[in-house]
Design an enzyme around this catalytic site. Structure first.
Site, PDB file in Angstrom:
ATOM      1  N   PHE A  72       0.865  -1.205   0.000  1.00  0.00           N
ATOM      2  CA  PHE A  72       0.000   0.000   0.000  1.00  0.00           C
ATOM      3  C   PHE A  72       0.887   1.235   0.000  1.00  0.00           C
ATOM      4  O   PHE A  72       2.045   1.181   0.395  1.00  0.00           O
ATOM      5  CB  PHE A  72      -0.972  -0.019   1.178  1.00  0.00           C
ATOM      6  CG  PHE A  72      -0.373   0.070   2.554  1.00  0.00           C
ATOM      7  CD1 PHE A  72       0.024   1.281   3.109  1.00  0.00           C
ATOM      8  CD2 PHE A  72      -0.221  -1.084   3.328  1.00  0.00           C
ATOM      9  CE1 PHE A  72       0.550   1.358   4.388  1.00  0.00           C
ATOM     10  CE2 PHE A  72       0.306  -1.021   4.607  1.00  0.00           C
ATOM     11  CZ  PHE A  72       0.702   0.193   5.138  1.00  0.00           C
ATOM     12  N   GLY A 132      -2.752  -6.927   4.524  1.00  0.00           N
ATOM     13  CA  GLY A 132      -2.015  -5.707   4.825  1.00  0.00           C
ATOM     14  C   GLY A 132      -0.710  -5.725   4.053  1.00  0.00           C
ATOM     15  O   GLY A 132      -0.501  -6.570   3.171  1.00  0.00           O
ATOM     16  N   ASP A 133       0.154  -4.774   4.374  1.00  0.00           N
ATOM     17  CA  ASP A 133       1.451  -4.635   3.709  1.00  0.00           C
ATOM     18  C   ASP A 133       1.319  -4.725   2.186  1.00  0.00           C
ATOM     19  O   ASP A 133       0.683  -3.877   1.592  1.00  0.00           O
ATOM     20  CB  ASP A 133       2.447  -5.659   4.251  1.00  0.00           C
ATOM     21  CG  ASP A 133       2.871  -5.336   5.691  1.00  0.00           C
ATOM     22  OD1 ASP A 133       2.289  -4.418   6.294  1.00  0.00           O
ATOM     23  OD2 ASP A 133       3.767  -6.005   6.222  1.00  0.00           O
ATOM     24  N   ASN A 134       1.869  -5.773   1.579  1.00  0.00           N
ATOM     25  CA  ASN A 134       1.864  -5.850   0.101  1.00  0.00           C
ATOM     26  C   ASN A 134       0.589  -6.512  -0.417  1.00  0.00           C
ATOM     27  O   ASN A 134       0.630  -7.404  -1.252  1.00  0.00           O
ATOM     28  CB  ASN A 134       3.090  -6.648  -0.372  1.00  0.00           C
ATOM     29  CG  ASN A 134       4.394  -5.978  -0.010  1.00  0.00           C
ATOM     30  OD1 ASN A 134       4.603  -5.617   1.149  1.00  0.00           O
ATOM     31  ND2 ASN A 134       5.271  -5.800  -0.977  1.00  0.00           N
ATOM     32  N   TRP A 135      -0.539  -6.062   0.093  1.00  0.00           N
ATOM     33  CA  TRP A 135      -1.805  -6.705  -0.260  1.00  0.00           C
ATOM     34  C   TRP A 135      -2.493  -6.070  -1.454  1.00  0.00           C
ATOM     35  O   TRP A 135      -3.547  -6.532  -1.888  1.00  0.00           O
ATOM     36  CB  TRP A 135      -2.752  -6.663   0.941  1.00  0.00           C
ATOM     37  CG  TRP A 135      -3.365  -5.308   1.217  1.00  0.00           C
ATOM     38  CD1 TRP A 135      -2.696  -4.152   1.473  1.00  0.00           C
ATOM     39  CD2 TRP A 135      -4.755  -4.985   1.234  1.00  0.00           C
ATOM     40  NE1 TRP A 135      -3.580  -3.130   1.685  1.00  0.00           N
ATOM     41  CE2 TRP A 135      -4.866  -3.614   1.546  1.00  0.00           C
ATOM     42  CE3 TRP A 135      -5.923  -5.728   1.047  1.00  0.00           C
ATOM     43  CZ2 TRP A 135      -6.090  -2.954   1.652  1.00  0.00           C
ATOM     44  CZ3 TRP A 135      -7.142  -5.072   1.158  1.00  0.00           C
ATOM     45  CH2 TRP A 135      -7.223  -3.696   1.448  1.00  0.00           C
TER      46      TRP A 135
END
Ligand SMILES: [Mg+2]
Ligand SMILES: [Mg+2]
Ligand SMILES: [Mg+2]
Lengths: 729, 729
Positions: free
Chosen positions: A219, A313-316
């Site tokens: 994100f 989350g993170d690289n979602w």
């Protein structure tokens, strides 16, 4: 009471075998995970538990990445606004950006991929009228129009993974190398990701569950020149952009994106912006691609006999659990962080996975686990808000994160979590797969619809913002309420009308945002569909600036139905007679006082038909009305609280004209709720507070009994077919 | 101290000769007037005083009017919003209107003069698709689009003069006939007005001053079906509209007005609406005509040897004292009601008359003059606010209105007014025609400019409205401050730039209103002119939502110069670092606390360069900044108070970079001010409060002395060429 074992994931760490065993036993954990910064010892991996191992797809391999810097991830950025003082304007476009994170892309021709925009007129500056100086990262505009403002939209390489960057800077990791993010869309990276995963799976035979953290694109998180957060958007697609992506987009969609389609005047298409056609196309394009590529990795995991779990989350970015392509990924599970009821439902409601897991708070980090602090309080609050939502739709597992050794030093906490895990298993075993009783169905209406299920009004995941909390309370209240909730978009309504089974529509948000709807409310089809639906008996609740767009004599385009509008100054000359609240009303029966959060200024009642429920400071903050056979409610804002949950519930049942249904399975005390499972003849009476509560509980047949509940208590009741409560066994 | 006689007008009434004589003597009155509802006896008319007689031009002659109902005044009205439930929609267009005031015009063809509008699309409904039923005052639309909203714009005859209607209803005048307003644009009425005036002048030889109340068209005042005020706009041109006017407009301007040009979505072009070209043309057309016709009446008055005075109010529409045609009327005087400093200046600054007169408060009516109330308080407050403005530019006369017999019963009041009239004469005799010292020149910038000099942000004359008081405070503060004030329009700036001698521009108002400017702020010429002017050393103060229009990445179009913008939700993802107020600042040096009135939500500082002066509730409410050689100040709102006057003055002097000039002729105590008249070497030190005040007074050379002032005191000082105060003689 010990409910046995299972459905709980424990974080562990090096040199912590015996304590891990002890906590596994006490909390009934059947899975062990590593966390950011912790690795599991081999002996821990041999315990009788599934082993989750965090896996980074697109970072953490600098050996590879450094050799392929041309495959680094990219971003479009916009410079600051620069005022031309004469015909030449030099723009230091990297000003304010963090050079350790971001490097201008001079590999690809700026004249093709960059854009200089006159922000006074909105016109693109001809490429002949500007030039780039790569030495000092500047763009010089010739033939500038004096006193116009200009920006440069430019491509950069993102040379540092944002999550690692954040942790690196926050924890002062010094010389630790910066994780370079590489792009699955590039040939070498694409191959490397698969090859390395295959190899890794072989090297990690003890891993049962590959916990992808996450896939390809982080994100949007951009730092400033001082190494501090500058821009954060948990939904941002910025890092998925690249020259390769832009080219592929053109091939797939048949037209080329402009930088401005991504840069969006510097707003970068946050989820508060009404999405453009181009941005929706781009999201679709990325989602499809991410699903395809993620599927390949999941397949490799499955071939190795392991499970594939995704961290929400993170690289979602692009995975979009509520999107069209998510099912194609073929994941076994999703795990996400639970900040309360709404975030729990965001995880629990995800379709197309075998199970979901919630990571509960507090995280076992020194910011909570320090001497003198009592982490039980945060855990208890977290559990109470999440439990409401679990009782509507449970996640399949719960877990914790951080340093287990820290938590271990707090015996009261260990003991509290022991009771929580037991309580969770009891709830899960009782109601899993059982449809809870719903008194009505509510649809949240905005620009995003289903795609942003339980994800509206958010900026950075679950953080407090002044401009959102008065709307987020709606989701939080609904997450544990005895109503069905769906999310529908304006386009859904325009194309398919209002779904048949919806009782009440909620439109909530600040004017002009994607959540309120802005120009959508000049769409004839949308307005007439909703208007006729209400008139024919539908319920409509507007919060904040619902249906707001100044047009043809109204600011709220459904003002006539809502019975209220906002005074912008244009109708000051029209007398506002209607200022007197009604004496008593179903909606406010449990209200002692009101908290509308940020509230809304200058709302006024349009006619004597409007039932004013709260009037102060010369403004209406709460009102209801009827329109044809239907009913409407206006609320100025609804931060989360037990009082406001009750206010919203009463508003919903009033709008739906199901007032008598409100008293089915009803608790007179607002701190208590009744969750009912007709198929199994059971009800859970819960005390959502940390104090003892006494309440009258009304069963499905209108009979009541007084119940005294201990702090945080959940009490299961069996009831007969006639709705009589049996004694608790 | 008795300053003799003159410059004061006394109301009188029947059977009150001796008391009138006594009060004339005590107050030094040299003129006597009648009031609404009072007539003067002949013996009073023989006193040694000018006699003012109220004269109504366009009403009060029902004998004539009843014979010419086709010459009655007209209005365009808009029906309520009506939702079509199917293809036929019947609209009761008179619903909500007062049938004793308004009668549909069926004399002229509705198909020509009325308009039915689809308010969902903004499209006009074809005249073939609707019909009028004159029996029940309804319009029926066939081929309506279900669930669209429709309005009817229709012409009515206004059969009751609004001021008489208001008094009639308020005072329960029972059978008293309703004054029918007739239209100067009609042949019989036009002739009648002149003939009657000539005859009346002959019949009233004792009248010295014909007090026109006023000319032809009343400001818009429309009542509802219950006989209560429904719509009031002191600036409204509604009652000047008629079939004859529309036809004449077409002839003069070369195009035809649509009903919507007047009806304006039901907002009726209030002064808060950014005026359209068509409405500006219409105003110009009416002004020209009113001036021509009023001139004829004034000429008749002059031929009779009397003076012509105009009351600033009631039927004043089209006279526009600050407009282009006002001078053509040839009036001797204007009299208006003084609510405070701003309204005093609105009267005193009127050009092209020989003298102006302020009618002070309280009006001698039972709402103030009742047993147990002390009317001195209201009079004292009124005088103190007005005196500030008088010291900048005095009206030439003051006066009172109402029932003198009521005032006479309050000896303290009589005695207080005795001192006020003396004080007024002393001020007037001292400073009349003398230019007061000004430290700088400020321009109020909005859509109206000079035309609305001292008239901005008003709805009904001088009434309190929630949405205006935070802006009206600016005018009130300026009205008595040692700065020059001009009013300029956006078009002025676009066409002629910023006047050379302006030090500071103020743009104040809610977004989208004529006072803030709305779409004007996308005008390239306007934005660049102001931006370059600031950059080159100008001062700019924004209050509320200055320069607001969402466009190309800014909400405040001068955000870069102002250093602040408003968060609408689109830039939540961008971190707002700048939240810390500066420790000390010139602007806030006298501030103990702040009152921004309605204030403004979600204002944030754009960069570290912005000097935040007040930050609370997560918002900036006061800030300053520099832009090139210039300076800017942002204020969330500025209700009138001594504190806020000081805050505004400091903001002005700061923005103008004339901080040292601020301390010239300075009072350390905010409740005191120094008014200086260099040409006569005199200064007035005033205590604007009703308590004793001690203050340091700084002379023009930076020397200070302590002064103690009695409540409300004005103290005259003589100073030498060197700026030294001499002792008071
Ligand atoms: Mg219930
Ligand atoms: Mg006389
Ligand atoms: Mg001064």
């Amino acid at each position: 009471m010990r409910n046995g074992r299972g459905r709980v994931t424990l974080p562990s760490q090096k040199d912590f075998l015996n304590e891990t065993k002890e906590l596994m036993e006490r909390w009934g954990a059947d899975a062990i995970r590593d966390s950011d910064g912790t690795k599991l010892d081999d002996d821990i991996k041999q315990l009788d538990a599934k082993i989750y191992t965090t896996y980074f797809v697109a970072r953490g391999h600098n050996d590879f990445a450094e050799k392929h810097m041309e495959e680094c991830q990219q971003l479009y950025l916009m410079s600051q606004f620069n005022t031309a003082h004469n015909e030449e304007l030099k723009i230091d476009f990297m000003k304010g950006y963090f050079e350790e994170q971001l490097k201008p892309d001079y590999v690809h021709d700026p004249k093709v991929y960059w854009e200089v925009i006159d922000r006074t007129t909105g016109k693109v500056v001809d490429i002949d009228n500007w030039s780039v100086n790569k030495q000092d990262n500047s763009v010089t505009i010739t033939n500038a129009i004096p006193w116009h403002e200009y920006t440069v939209s430019f491509l950069v390489y993102a040379i540092w993974d944002p999550t690692q960057m954040y942790n690196h800077i926050t924890n002062d990791w010094g010389d630790t190398p910066h994780d370079i993010p590489f792009d699955v869309r590039q040939p070498n990276s694409n191959k490397y990701m698969k090859d390395y995963l295959s190899q890794w799976l072989k090297e990690n035979p003890d891993t049962d569950v590959v916990r992808f953290t996450t896939f390809f694109y982080h994100f949007t998180l951009v730092f400033n020149n001082l190494g501090k957060e500058k821009f954060v958007d948990w939904f941002g697609y910025g890092a998925s952009v690249s020259v390769a992506a832009l080219d592929a987009f053109e091939k797939e969609k048949g037209y080329r994106l402009r930088p401005e389609d991504i840069v969006d005047q510097g707003y970068y298409n946050t989820s508060f912006r009404i999405p453009t056609k181009a941005f929706l196309d781009y999201m679709d394009f990325v989602q499809k691609f991410v699903a395809e590529e993620a599927r390949k990795l999941v397949d490799i995991v499955h071939e190795s006999g392991k499970e594939a779990m995704m961290f929400l989350g993170d690289n979602w970015i692009g995975t979009e659990p509520y999107g069209e392509y998510f099912k194609n990924i073929g994941l076994d599970a999703v795990v996400g962080s639970v900040g309360g009821g709404a975030t729990l439902r965001m995880i629990a409601d995800i379709p197309h996975v075998r199970y979901t897991e919630g990571r509960f708070l507090p995280y076992f980090f020194p910011d909570t686990f320090y001497e003198g602090n009592n982490p039980v309080i945060e855990a208890n609050e977290n559990w109470l808000t999440a439990r409401r939502a679990i009782l509507r739709n449970p996640v399949d597992r719960i877990g914790y994160g951080g340093y287990l050794s820290l938590a271990y030093k707090f015996p009261d906490f260990v003991s509290y979590i022991e009771s929580v895990t037991d309580e969770f298993r009891e709830i899960y075993d009782t109601i899993h797969g059982v449809e809870p009783y719903s008194g009505l169905k509510v649809a949240i209406l905005n620009s995003w619809g289903k795609l942003r299920t339980w994800q509206t009004h958010m900026v950075a995941h679950a953080l407090w913002y002044k401009q959102i909390y008065s709307y987020l309370g709606i989701l939080e209240s609904l997450s544990g309420a005895d109503v069905d909730v769906v999310f529908i978009s304006f386009d859904d309504v325009i194309n398919n009308g209002v779904p048949d089974d919806v009782d009440v529509i909620i439109n909530a948000g600040d004017a002009g945002t994607a959540f309120s709807g802005g120009h959508y409310w000049t769409n004839e089809k949308l307005v007439t569909t909703i208007r006729s639906w209400i008139y024919n008996g539908g319920g409509f609740i507007g919060v904040g600036e619902p249906t707001a767009y100044q047009h043809e004599g109204h600011y709220f385009q459904l003002a006539t139905a809502l019975g209220v509008d906002k005074e912008l100054g244009f109708s000051l000359s029209t007398d506002k007679y209607f200022v007197t609240p009604v004496n008593e009303h179903f909606i406010t029966k449990d209200s002692q006082s009101f908290d509308f959060g940020e509230g809304m200024k200058n709302i006024y009642a349009l006619s004597e038909k409007t039932e004013i429920l709260e009037y102060s400071d010369g403004e209406v903050h709460l009102a209801s009305g009827s329109f044809g056979q239907g009913r409407t409610v206006y609320i100025a804002g609804l931060p989360y609280s037990e009082e406001n949950t009750r206010l919203l519930m009463r508003s919903l049942y009033y709008a739906a004209q199901k007032e008598e249904a409100f008293y089915r399975w009803h608790s007179s005390n607002i701190y208590c709720e009744v969750h009912v499972y007709p198929a199994i003849g059971k009800a859970a009476i819960v005390n959502n507070s940390m104090e003892e509560q006494t309440t009258m509980i009304y069963n499905g047949q209108g009979k009541a009994k007084e119940v005294k509940l201990a702090p945080s208590e959940i009490r299961w009741e069996v009831f007969s077919d006639e709705g009589e409560f049996a004694d608790r066994d």
